[in-house]
Design an enzyme around this catalytic site. Structure first.
Site, short mmCIF file in Angstrom:
data_model
loop_
_atom_site.label_atom_id
_atom_site.label_comp_id
_atom_site.label_asym_id
_atom_site.label_seq_id
_atom_site.Cartn_x
_atom_site.Cartn_y
_atom_site.Cartn_z
N CYS A 167 57.58 -20.65 -50.14
CA CYS A 167 57.51 -19.62 -51.09
C CYS A 167 58.27 -18.35 -51.13
CB CYS A 167 56.10 -19.21 -51.11
SG CYS A 167 54.69 -20.36 -50.73
C1 BEZ Z 1 55.32 -23.62 -47.76
O1 BEZ Z 1 56.50 -23.13 -47.49
O2 BEZ Z 1 54.63 -23.14 -48.40
C2 BEZ Z 1 55.14 -24.95 -47.45
C3 BEZ Z 1 56.00 -25.89 -46.28
C4 BEZ Z 1 55.45 -27.05 -46.03
C5 BEZ Z 1 54.51 -27.62 -46.22
C6 BEZ Z 1 53.73 -27.09 -47.33
C7 BEZ Z 1 53.92 -25.67 -47.71
#
Ligand code: BEZ
Length: 213
Positions: free
Chosen positions: A46
């Site tokens: 994100c």
């Molecule tokens: C994330 O950065 O939102 C994320 C990374 C790995 C697995 C699930 C979410």
């Protein structure tokens, strides 16, 4: 409400955000909107997505689009995270992040998929037009960052459809040839709308140069 579908009115809401309370429809005004959710604050994927979206500010502005991000974290957390995004991504987050800690918006837009995660929102994207109609819905898994160039590409396609009665073929990019929508049959209207002419590969497949170029 039932599942949201293309062509439905985008549900209005009032919710807290990193820039204060937002009423969705009022915030959009006559703009297009991109509403997108992410699983949680301080997560790596994100962070890159929001940084890149901030860098596209001029591209969204050119297309009359307002962007809103969302997660189910609170305003304080969003504000601390925004500092991190600005720092690590070399940008300045210039759009609101909705603080949906009561999941009001997530529920309205079906952004929590319980068999993927009971609490975190999936990566949803909704494109909303100035009439507040939902024009695109995509859902990505939490572990895959979205392609925001693709979101700009779809906005270009939708805006061309609205202004010039064309559809866009596979892998179309701005400037490529486009397709005259099959519902347009009147040759006089076609001549007026497409003075550069068109090539009918088949009666239903009519190719024309992009009209606004
Ligand atoms: C994330 O950065 O939102 C994320 C990374 C790995 C697995 C699930 C979410």
């Amino acid at each position: 409400m039932g599942q949201l579908r293309l062509g439905d009115e985008a549900p209005d809401f009032e919710q807290k955000s990193s820039v204060g309370p937002i009423r969705f429809h009022e915030y959009l005004g006559n703009s297009w909107g991109v509403l997108f959710s992410h699983p949680a604050d301080f997560t790596p994927v994100c962070t890159t997505e929001l940084g890149y979206t901030a860098k596209l500010a001029d591209e969204f502005a050119k297309r009359n689009v307002k962007v809103l991000a969302l997660s189910v974290d609170a305003v304080d957390s969003h504000n601390k995270w925004i500092d991190d995004i600005n720092d690590t991504q070399g940008t300045k987050v210039n759009f609101p992040i909705i603080a949906d800690d009561d999941r009001k918006v997530a529920e309205l837009y079906d952004m929590i998929h319980p068999n993927a995660s009971a609490t975190a929102t999936v990566r949803s994207v909704f494109i909303v037009d100035p009439a507040k109609k939902v024009r695109l819905i995509i859902t990505y898994p939490a572990s895959t960052g979205r392609n925001f160039n693709e979101i700009l590409r779809v906005i270009d396609s939708l805006q061309l459809t609205d202004s010039h009665s064309v559809a866009t073929p596979v892998n179309w990019e701005d400037g490529d040839d486009v397709i005259i929508v099959p519902s347009l049959k009147d040759e006089e209207v076609i001549k007026q709308k497409f003075p550069k002419g068109y090539k009918a590969v088949r009666p239903y497949l009519r190719i024309t140069p992009q009209p606004n170029k």
